[in-house]
Scaffold this active site. Structure first.
Site, PDB file in Angstrom:
ATOM      1  N   ASP A  28      -5.670  -6.624   8.357  1.00 44.71           N
ATOM      2  CA  ASP A  28      -6.324  -5.314   8.394  1.00 44.71           C
ATOM      3  C   ASP A  28      -6.660  -4.910   9.827  1.00 44.71           C
ATOM      4  O   ASP A  28      -6.856  -5.772  10.687  1.00 44.71           O
ATOM      5  CB  ASP A  28      -7.607  -5.381   7.543  1.00 44.71           C
ATOM      6  CG  ASP A  28      -8.072  -4.001   7.114  1.00 44.71           C
ATOM      7  OD1 ASP A  28      -7.338  -3.011   7.332  1.00 44.71           O
ATOM      8  OD2 ASP A  28      -9.186  -3.906   6.554  1.00 44.71           O
ATOM      9  N   ARG A  32      -7.025   1.265  13.087  1.00 45.18           N
ATOM     10  CA  ARG A  32      -8.121   1.397  14.061  1.00 45.18           C
ATOM     11  C   ARG A  32      -7.701   0.902  15.436  1.00 45.18           C
ATOM     12  O   ARG A  32      -8.072   1.477  16.450  1.00 45.18           O
ATOM     13  CB  ARG A  32      -9.362   0.631  13.558  1.00 45.18           C
ATOM     14  CG  ARG A  32     -10.152   1.413  12.506  1.00 45.18           C
ATOM     15  CD  ARG A  32     -11.127   0.527  11.783  1.00 45.18           C
ATOM     16  NE  ARG A  32     -10.421  -0.381  10.884  1.00 45.18           N
ATOM     17  CZ  ARG A  32     -10.922  -1.533  10.433  1.00 45.18           C
ATOM     18  NH1 ARG A  32     -12.112  -1.931  10.810  1.00 45.18           N
ATOM     19  NH2 ARG A  32     -10.222  -2.268   9.604  1.00 45.18           N
ATOM     20  N   TRP A  33      -6.901  -0.141  15.478  1.00 47.76           N
ATOM     21  CA  TRP A  33      -6.402  -0.656  16.753  1.00 47.76           C
ATOM     22  C   TRP A  33      -5.676   0.461  17.497  1.00 47.76           C
ATOM     23  O   TRP A  33      -5.865   0.645  18.698  1.00 47.76           O
ATOM     24  CB  TRP A  33      -5.456  -1.824  16.478  1.00 47.76           C
ATOM     25  CG  TRP A  33      -4.877  -2.495  17.680  1.00 47.76           C
ATOM     26  CD1 TRP A  33      -5.360  -3.596  18.317  1.00 47.76           C
ATOM     27  CD2 TRP A  33      -3.678  -2.113  18.394  1.00 47.76           C
ATOM     28  NE1 TRP A  33      -4.545  -3.929  19.381  1.00 47.76           N
ATOM     29  CE2 TRP A  33      -3.515  -3.037  19.447  1.00 47.76           C
ATOM     30  CE3 TRP A  33      -2.739  -1.090  18.229  1.00 47.76           C
ATOM     31  CZ2 TRP A  33      -2.450  -2.977  20.333  1.00 47.76           C
ATOM     32  CZ3 TRP A  33      -1.680  -1.011  19.123  1.00 47.76           C
ATOM     33  CH2 TRP A  33      -1.538  -1.957  20.160  1.00 47.76           C
ATOM     34  N   ARG A  41      -1.219   5.967  14.244  1.00 45.04           N
ATOM     35  CA  ARG A  41      -1.430   4.781  13.403  1.00 45.04           C
ATOM     36  C   ARG A  41      -0.161   3.917  13.300  1.00 45.04           C
ATOM     37  O   ARG A  41      -0.233   2.693  13.223  1.00 45.04           O
ATOM     38  CB  ARG A  41      -1.894   5.206  12.006  1.00 45.04           C
ATOM     39  CG  ARG A  41      -3.308   5.801  11.988  1.00 45.04           C
ATOM     40  CD  ARG A  41      -3.679   6.269  10.582  1.00 45.04           C
ATOM     41  NE  ARG A  41      -3.602   5.188   9.613  1.00 45.04           N
ATOM     42  CZ  ARG A  41      -4.566   4.300   9.409  1.00 45.04           C
ATOM     43  NH1 ARG A  41      -5.690   4.375  10.099  1.00 45.04           N
ATOM     44  NH2 ARG A  41      -4.414   3.353   8.515  1.00 45.04           N
ATOM     45  N   HIS A  45       0.757  -0.264  13.322  1.00 47.86           N
ATOM     46  CA  HIS A  45       1.540  -1.077  12.378  1.00 47.86           C
ATOM     47  C   HIS A  45       2.660  -1.820  13.108  1.00 47.86           C
ATOM     48  O   HIS A  45       2.960  -2.968  12.811  1.00 47.86           O
ATOM     49  CB  HIS A  45       2.106  -0.198  11.266  1.00 47.86           C
ATOM     50  CG  HIS A  45       1.042   0.371  10.372  1.00 47.86           C
ATOM     51  ND1 HIS A  45       0.050  -0.399   9.828  1.00 47.86           N
ATOM     52  CD2 HIS A  45       0.791   1.641   9.950  1.00 47.86           C
ATOM     53  CE1 HIS A  45      -0.760   0.364   9.103  1.00 47.86           C
ATOM     54  NE2 HIS A  45      -0.338   1.602   9.165  1.00 47.86           N
ATOM     55  N   SER A  73      -0.720  -2.927  -0.333  1.00 47.57           N
ATOM     56  CA  SER A  73      -1.414  -3.058  -1.620  1.00 47.57           C
ATOM     57  C   SER A  73      -1.041  -1.894  -2.534  1.00 47.57           C
ATOM     58  O   SER A  73      -0.508  -0.875  -2.078  1.00 47.57           O
ATOM     59  CB  SER A  73      -2.926  -3.063  -1.398  1.00 47.57           C
ATOM     60  OG  SER A  73      -3.355  -1.789  -0.967  1.00 47.57           O
ATOM     61  N   THR A  74      -1.343  -2.021  -3.813  1.00 55.03           N
ATOM     62  CA  THR A  74      -1.091  -0.898  -4.730  1.00 55.03           C
ATOM     63  C   THR A  74      -1.908   0.321  -4.279  1.00 55.03           C
ATOM     64  O   THR A  74      -1.464   1.453  -4.414  1.00 55.03           O
ATOM     65  CB  THR A  74      -1.444  -1.275  -6.190  1.00 55.03           C
ATOM     66  OG1 THR A  74      -2.714  -1.934  -6.202  1.00 55.03           O
ATOM     67  CG2 THR A  74      -0.426  -2.213  -6.794  1.00 55.03           C
ATOM     68  N   ARG A  79      -1.807   6.408   0.682  1.00 55.03           N
ATOM     69  CA  ARG A  79      -1.760   6.855   2.085  1.00 55.03           C
ATOM     70  C   ARG A  79      -0.796   8.041   2.243  1.00 55.03           C
ATOM     71  O   ARG A  79       0.095   8.231   1.419  1.00 55.03           O
ATOM     72  CB  ARG A  79      -1.293   5.692   2.964  1.00 55.03           C
ATOM     73  CG  ARG A  79      -2.275   4.560   2.913  1.00 55.03           C
ATOM     74  CD  ARG A  79      -2.472   3.917   4.230  1.00 55.03           C
ATOM     75  NE  ARG A  79      -3.587   3.003   4.146  1.00 55.03           N
ATOM     76  CZ  ARG A  79      -3.879   2.087   5.049  1.00 55.03           C
ATOM     77  NH1 ARG A  79      -3.128   1.961   6.104  1.00 55.03           N
ATOM     78  NH2 ARG A  79      -4.923   1.324   4.912  1.00 55.03           N
ATOM     79  N   LEU A 139       8.666 -23.432   5.293  1.00 56.98           N
ATOM     80  CA  LEU A 139       7.530 -22.573   4.952  1.00 56.98           C
ATOM     81  C   LEU A 139       7.879 -21.578   3.831  1.00 56.98           C
ATOM     82  O   LEU A 139       8.894 -20.883   3.900  1.00 56.98           O
ATOM     83  CB  LEU A 139       7.108 -21.777   6.199  1.00 56.98           C
ATOM     84  CG  LEU A 139       5.993 -20.754   5.999  1.00 56.98           C
ATOM     85  CD1 LEU A 139       4.640 -21.441   5.822  1.00 56.98           C
ATOM     86  CD2 LEU A 139       5.935 -19.776   7.176  1.00 56.98           C
ATOM     87  N   ARG A 189      -9.192 -12.722   6.681  1.00 61.50           N
ATOM     88  CA  ARG A 189      -9.114 -11.264   6.724  1.00 61.50           C
ATOM     89  C   ARG A 189      -9.517 -10.802   8.115  1.00 61.50           C
ATOM     90  O   ARG A 189     -10.620 -11.087   8.580  1.00 61.50           O
ATOM     91  CB  ARG A 189     -10.026 -10.613   5.682  1.00 61.50           C
ATOM     92  CG  ARG A 189      -9.914  -9.085   5.752  1.00 61.50           C
ATOM     93  CD  ARG A 189     -10.655  -8.352   4.658  1.00 61.50           C
ATOM     94  NE  ARG A 189     -10.311  -6.936   4.714  1.00 61.50           N
ATOM     95  CZ  ARG A 189     -10.111  -6.154   3.678  1.00 61.50           C
ATOM     96  NH1 ARG A 189     -10.226  -6.635   2.460  1.00 61.50           N
ATOM     97  NH2 ARG A 189      -9.800  -4.884   3.834  1.00 61.50           N
ATOM     98  N   GLU A 208     -11.382 -21.313   1.073  1.00 61.93           N
ATOM     99  CA  GLU A 208     -12.355 -21.055   2.133  1.00 61.93           C
ATOM    100  C   GLU A 208     -12.047 -19.675   2.700  1.00 61.93           C
ATOM    101  O   GLU A 208     -10.883 -19.339   2.925  1.00 61.93           O
ATOM    102  CB  GLU A 208     -12.237 -22.115   3.244  1.00 61.93           C
ATOM    103  CG  GLU A 208     -12.513 -23.533   2.776  1.00 61.93           C
ATOM    104  CD  GLU A 208     -13.955 -23.725   2.295  1.00 61.93           C
ATOM    105  OE1 GLU A 208     -14.859 -23.028   2.802  1.00 61.93           O
ATOM    106  OE2 GLU A 208     -14.167 -24.572   1.400  1.00 61.93           O
TER     107      GLU A 208
HETATM  108  C1  FPP Z   1      -3.891  -2.666   7.322  1.00 57.82           C
HETATM  109  O1  FPP Z   1      -4.259  -1.905   8.455  1.00 57.82           O
HETATM  110  C2  FPP Z   1      -2.499  -2.957   7.340  1.00 57.82           C
HETATM  111  C3  FPP Z   1      -1.578  -2.458   6.468  1.00 57.82           C
HETATM  112  C4  FPP Z   1      -1.909  -1.546   5.371  1.00 57.82           C
HETATM  113  C5  FPP Z   1      -0.173  -2.802   6.605  1.00 57.82           C
HETATM  114  C6  FPP Z   1       0.095  -4.184   7.097  1.00 57.82           C
HETATM  115  C7  FPP Z   1       1.479  -4.175   7.529  1.00 57.82           C
HETATM  116  C8  FPP Z   1       2.002  -4.800   8.606  1.00 57.82           C
HETATM  117  C9  FPP Z   1       1.259  -5.720   9.493  1.00 57.82           C
HETATM  118  C10 FPP Z   1       3.414  -4.575   8.962  1.00 57.82           C
HETATM  119  C11 FPP Z   1       4.416  -4.696   7.868  1.00 57.82           C
HETATM  120  C12 FPP Z   1       4.559  -6.060   7.315  1.00 57.82           C
HETATM  121  C13 FPP Z   1       5.651  -6.822   7.360  1.00 57.82           C
HETATM  122  C14 FPP Z   1       5.719  -8.049   6.543  1.00 57.82           C
HETATM  123  C15 FPP Z   1       6.809  -6.508   8.209  1.00 57.82           C
HETATM  124  P1  FPP Z   1      -4.881  -0.496   8.210  1.00 57.82           P
HETATM  125  O2  FPP Z   1      -3.832   0.533   8.387  1.00 57.82           O
HETATM  126  O3  FPP Z   1      -5.586  -0.468   6.890  1.00 57.82           O
HETATM  127  O4  FPP Z   1      -5.901  -0.443   9.386  1.00 57.82           O
HETATM  128  P2  FPP Z   1      -7.267   0.351   9.398  1.00 57.82           P
HETATM  129  O5  FPP Z   1      -8.156  -0.300   8.389  1.00 57.82           O
HETATM  130  O6  FPP Z   1      -7.738   0.146  10.785  1.00 57.82           O
HETATM  131  O7  FPP Z   1      -6.961   1.777   9.072  1.00 57.82           O
END
Ligand code: FPP
Length: 242
Positions: A28, A32-33, A41, A45, A73-74, A79, A139, A189, A208
């Site tokens: 997560d 925000r990053w 945004r 990603h 996620s579902t 979004r 893995l 997380r 854990e």
């Molecule tokens: C949460 O950050 C992240 C996601 C919803 C997507 C995670 C996806 C990746 C890291 C890339 C795709 C994955 C693979 C396996 C190639 P957010 O957008 O919810 O961040 P925020 O909470 O700051 O808005």
């Protein structure tokens, strides 16, 4: 496939006897990053995918047996279309670009969740990666895509009943999407939220939990080592006494 010896693992400041077998990560904080840096945004990603590469590699090299990642996620279906499109593009790019290296390292890729919701190109890229790596013994990399934990449990029940079985806990576990990865030992997380968000609800019963404010694109190998060390210091009693 584990690459490092015990003493090499100790050289990273890790206890080779306390490497979790199954690590799950809620990645997560990408959005925000990016926003903090005045970037779109999608740039977050993309940076998130870059962070992922090193974590998968390191997990494999130190002998983590299963790594389950929450990629979509579902709830993420809500979004904006544009962001979903960017995520789909990154997924395709990731699977096509990384597959050879993952395969060479013995990683076995599987998706969990309902892939059929995604555009065909995503489905094809994922299925291709699954097929290519199906017989690998290293893995176990499970990527949750359009995944929800409650839906997974319900689905497992339905499968068991369809087989004419009234499942007990052990039986139900064999019908879960992650059946052969076992229970989660360590759930990480990033991004500062203290929630489980419908991820692996059954499998985290005795996991854990490790929460960090670090946003996913900044989750480096050192941050991962800190999480693994925190895990190594926990006393796990599984509900019993020491
Ligand atoms: C949460 O950050 C992240 C996601 C919803 C997507 C995670 C996806 C990746 C890291 C890339 C795709 C994955 C693979 C396996 C190639 P957010 O957008 O919810 O961040 P925020 O909470 O700051 O808005």
């Amino acid at each position: 496939m584990r690459k490092y010896t015990d003493s090499e693992i100790a050289g990273f400041g890790l206890n080779p006897e306390r490497i979790p077998a199954h690590v799950a990560i809620v990645m997560d904080g990408n959005g925000r990053w990016a926003t903090m840096r005045g970037l779109p945004r999608g740039a977050g990603h993309r940076a998130g995918v870059n962070a992922l590469r090193d974590i998968i590699r390191f997990a494999s090299d130190i002998g983590v047996q299963a790594l389950t990642l929450y990629a979509f996620s579902t709830e993420n279906r809500r979004r904006p279309k544009e962001e979903i499109g960017i995520l789909c593009g990154l997924l395709i790019e990731y699977f096509n670009r990384e597959i050879d290296e993952l395969h060479a390292n013995g990683v076995r890729i599987r998706s969990i969740g309902d892939l059929s919701w995604f555009p065909t190109a995503v489905q094809e890229a994922v299925r291709n990666a699954e097929q290519k790596t199906a017989n690998n013994a290293g893995l176990k990399l499970n990527i949750a895509l359009n995944y929800g934990g409650r839906a997974e449990i319900l689905h497992a029940f339905k499968l068991a009943y369809a087989d004419g079985r009234e499942p007990d806990e052990a039986t139900l576990s064999t019908y879960l999407d992650t059946a052969d990865s076992g229970d989660v030992d360590l759930l990480i997380r990033t991004g500062g939220e203290l929630r489980v968000s419908n991820f692996l609800l059954w499998q985290i019963a005795y996991a854990e939990l490790y929460f960090t404010d670090v946003k996913w694109p900044d989750f480096t190998r050192d941050a991962f080592i800190a999480a693994l060390n925190d895990f190594a210091g926990r006393e796990r009693r599984f509900g019993g006494l020491k």
